[in-house]
Motif scaffolding. Structure first.
Motif, short mmCIF file in Angstrom:
data_model
loop_
_atom_site.label_atom_id
_atom_site.label_comp_id
_atom_site.label_asym_id
_atom_site.label_seq_id
_atom_site.Cartn_x
_atom_site.Cartn_y
_atom_site.Cartn_z
N PHE A 107 0.84 -1.17 0.12
CA PHE A 107 -0.02 -0.08 -0.09
C PHE A 107 0.99 1.52 0.01
CE2 PHE A 107 -2.58 3.15 1.91
CZ PHE A 107 -3.83 3.18 1.39
N GLY A 108 2.11 1.16 0.66
CA GLY A 108 2.71 2.31 0.81
C GLY A 108 3.49 2.49 -0.40
N LEU A 109 4.10 1.46 -0.93
CA LEU A 109 4.74 1.76 -2.47
C LEU A 109 3.70 1.99 -3.45
CD1 LEU A 109 6.86 -1.50 -2.27
CD2 LEU A 109 7.60 0.86 -1.90
N GLY A 110 2.42 1.47 -3.38
CA GLY A 110 1.66 1.92 -4.39
C GLY A 110 1.22 3.32 -4.24
N ARG A 111 0.87 3.91 -3.17
CA ARG A 111 0.56 5.29 -2.70
C ARG A 111 1.58 6.28 -3.04
NH1 ARG A 111 -3.80 7.06 0.47
NH2 ARG A 111 -4.76 5.32 -0.68
N MET A 112 2.77 5.96 -2.79
CA MET A 112 4.02 7.07 -2.88
C MET A 112 4.42 6.91 -4.18
SD MET A 112 6.40 6.72 0.65
CE MET A 112 6.59 4.94 0.23
N LEU A 113 4.40 5.71 -5.11
CA LEU A 113 5.28 5.74 -6.43
C LEU A 113 4.22 5.61 -7.60
CD1 LEU A 113 7.98 3.47 -5.76
CD2 LEU A 113 8.10 5.91 -5.29
N GLY A 114 2.89 5.19 -7.29
CA GLY A 114 2.03 4.86 -8.47
C GLY A 114 0.79 5.83 -8.47
N GLN A 115 0.36 6.14 -7.48
CA GLN A 115 -1.08 7.02 -7.13
C GLN A 115 -0.92 8.27 -8.33
OE1 GLN A 115 -2.25 9.23 -3.97
NE2 GLN A 115 -4.16 8.01 -3.81
N ASP A 116 -0.03 9.06 -8.09
CA ASP A 116 -0.28 10.21 -8.82
C ASP A 116 -0.28 9.94 -10.51
OD1 ASP A 116 -0.18 11.66 -6.62
OD2 ASP A 116 1.94 12.23 -6.92
N ALA A 117 0.57 8.99 -10.86
CA ALA A 117 0.69 8.64 -12.37
C ALA A 117 -0.88 7.93 -12.86
CB ALA A 117 1.63 7.71 -12.64
N LEU A 118 -1.16 6.90 -11.92
CA LEU A 118 -2.35 5.94 -12.44
C LEU A 118 -3.54 6.71 -12.21
CD1 LEU A 118 -0.91 2.93 -10.98
CD2 LEU A 118 -0.95 3.92 -13.31
N ARG A 119 -3.86 7.76 -11.35
CA ARG A 119 -5.16 8.19 -10.91
C ARG A 119 -5.93 8.82 -12.33
NH1 ARG A 119 -8.03 7.65 -6.68
NH2 ARG A 119 -9.49 9.35 -7.52
N PRO A 120 -4.78 9.65 -12.93
CA PRO A 120 -5.68 10.30 -14.00
C PRO A 120 -6.11 9.38 -15.21
CG PRO A 120 -3.52 11.32 -13.88
CD PRO A 120 -3.56 10.23 -12.59
N LEU A 121 -5.56 8.06 -15.31
CA LEU A 121 -5.85 6.91 -16.16
C LEU A 121 -7.25 6.05 -15.90
CD1 LEU A 121 -2.45 5.35 -16.80
CD2 LEU A 121 -3.44 6.84 -17.99
N LEU A 122 -7.91 6.83 -14.71
CA LEU A 122 -9.24 6.14 -14.12
C LEU A 122 -10.43 6.65 -15.19
CD1 LEU A 122 -8.58 5.72 -10.56
CD2 LEU A 122 -8.21 3.93 -12.25
N ARG A 123 -10.31 6.47 -16.42
CA ARG A 123 -11.41 7.32 -17.15
C ARG A 123 -12.61 6.38 -17.44
NH1 ARG A 123 -7.14 10.18 -21.18
NH2 ARG A 123 -5.97 11.38 -19.34
N GLY A 124 -12.68 4.82 -17.46
CA GLY A 124 -13.46 4.10 -17.77
C GLY A 124 -14.62 4.24 -16.80
N ARG A 125 -15.85 3.89 -17.15
CA ARG A 125 -17.08 3.93 -16.13
C ARG A 125 -16.64 2.66 -15.32
NH1 ARG A 125 -22.10 2.51 -19.71
NH2 ARG A 125 -20.64 0.71 -20.24
N TRP A 126 -16.37 1.72 -15.43
CA TRP A 126 -16.24 0.73 -14.35
C TRP A 126 -15.07 0.97 -13.51
CZ3 TRP A 126 -20.29 -2.25 -13.50
CH2 TRP A 126 -20.90 -2.45 -14.56
N LEU A 127 -13.75 1.38 -14.13
CA LEU A 127 -12.58 1.88 -12.93
C LEU A 127 -13.43 3.17 -12.07
CD1 LEU A 127 -9.92 1.87 -15.66
CD2 LEU A 127 -10.17 0.26 -13.87
N ARG A 128 -13.79 4.17 -12.76
CA ARG A 128 -14.16 5.14 -11.79
C ARG A 128 -15.27 4.76 -10.81
NH1 ARG A 128 -16.12 9.56 -15.97
NH2 ARG A 128 -17.06 7.93 -17.00
N ALA A 129 -16.14 3.87 -11.11
CA ALA A 129 -17.02 3.17 -10.17
C ALA A 129 -16.40 2.40 -8.98
CB ALA A 129 -18.11 2.52 -11.07
N ALA A 130 -15.56 1.56 -9.48
CA ALA A 130 -14.68 0.84 -8.49
C ALA A 130 -13.88 1.77 -7.75
CB ALA A 130 -13.82 -0.24 -9.36
N ASP A 131 -13.20 2.82 -8.26
CA ASP A 131 -12.52 3.67 -7.40
C ASP A 131 -13.27 4.48 -6.55
OD1 ASP A 131 -9.99 5.67 -7.10
OD2 ASP A 131 -11.36 7.02 -7.71
N GLY A 132 -14.45 5.03 -6.95
CA GLY A 132 -15.35 5.67 -5.94
C GLY A 132 -16.02 4.63 -4.98
N GLN A 133 -16.05 3.31 -5.14
CA GLN A 133 -16.64 2.44 -4.21
C GLN A 133 -15.43 2.32 -3.02
OE1 GLN A 133 -19.52 1.23 -3.57
NE2 GLN A 133 -18.85 -0.51 -2.02
N LEU A 134 -14.34 2.12 -3.51
CA LEU A 134 -12.98 2.15 -2.86
C LEU A 134 -12.71 3.16 -1.71
CD1 LEU A 134 -10.55 -0.08 -4.94
CD2 LEU A 134 -11.59 -0.85 -3.00
#
Length: 263
Positions: free
Chosen positions: A142-169
């Motif tokens: 969780f720490g590695l993903g939050r520090m190293l991957g979150q900023d790059a991957l969040r702009p890619l959450l454009r699909g309907r299911w990806l955004r819905a899953a992200d909102g649920q989490l």
């Protein structure tokens, strides 16, 4: 007369002292220019190294190195060769918990590690060791993903299911992660990194991991501890209990399926 001529002709000639001053201001001195250039170059390098995509590349490199290490050292040999004889008791359990955590980060399946914990340490100590390793490994991922991957991957959450899953989490972190831990079909490492990309907090993530991992982990640890007697009641009950979290997770996912629909 020269001054008068210059004024009358409309062209003024600067004095030698004024021309020298202007030239000195326009051209930086050789002593001041290199430090300024080096500072700008260092600032650009720092921005490049700390950019989201550079950090994501570092994360992928670390994960690839961890996976390669697992393939090289083959930790699954513990099931056949046993624990090193020079380690025993609490020391062995501590070392195994740390190794367990690192193996989960490197995509080693947790059922295999849980079976090894039960075979090496028995039901009680094996369960405690496996749970500590699970929470520690989840925290590292969780720490590695939050520090190293979150900023790059969040702009890619454009699909309907990806955004819905992200909102649920993000909105229901504890419940979502509890369901993911109870449902054996969700890979442990996938749940860790998906939670890291979302807006889920640390406390809900770790608490749901610790509580949700108990049933499935206990079943596999007891099965590993009783593997030498596959017809014993404890082994049969443990194998039957492995299906219970799967059923509970499927029921929760079915009831909450409308939350994943895009709005």
């Amino acid at each position: 007369m020269l001054d008068a001529t210059n004024r009358s002709g409309g062209t003024a000639t600067a004095s030698p002292r004024a021309a020298a001053t202007e030239l000195a201001a326009a051209v930086p001195t050789a002593a001041a220019d290199p430090p300024l250039t080096r500072a700008r170059f260092a600032a650009r390098c720092t921005r490049a190294l700390l950019s989201p995509w550079s950090r994501l590349s570092l994360l992928l490199t670390l994960l690839a190195a961890a996976a390669a290490s697992v393939l090289l050292f083959e930790p699954q040999r513990l099931l056949t060769h046993g624990w090193p004889p020079q380690l025993g008791g609490v020391t062995a359990a501590t070392v195994f918990a740390v190794a367990y955590a690192l193996c989960t980060v490197a995509f080693v399946p947790r059922p295999l590690l849980n079976l090894a914990a039960g075979a090496l340490f028995g039901s009680e100590l094996g369960l405690g060791t496996a749970l500590v390793g699970s929470v520690l490994g989840a925290a590292i991922a969780f720490g590695l993903g939050r520090m190293l991957g979150q900023d790059a991957l969040r702009p890619l959450l454009r699909g309907r299911w990806l955004r819905a899953a992200d909102g649920q989490l993000s909105r229901h972190g504890f419940r979502s992660m509890m369901a993911a831990r109870l449902f054996p079909g969700v890979p442990f490492w996938a749940a860790n990194y998906c939670a890291a990309v979302s807006r889920m907090g640390w406390l809900p993530f770790l608490l749901a991991t610790a509580l949700g991992s108990v049933p499935n982990t206990a079943a596999y640890v007891v099965a590993g501890a009783r593997a030498s007697a596959p017809t014993s009641p404890a082994f049969l009950i443990a194998m039957a209990c492995i299906a219970v979290p799967a059923l509970a997770g499927a029921v929760v996912a079915w009831r909450k399926r409308h939350h994943l629909r895009p709005r």
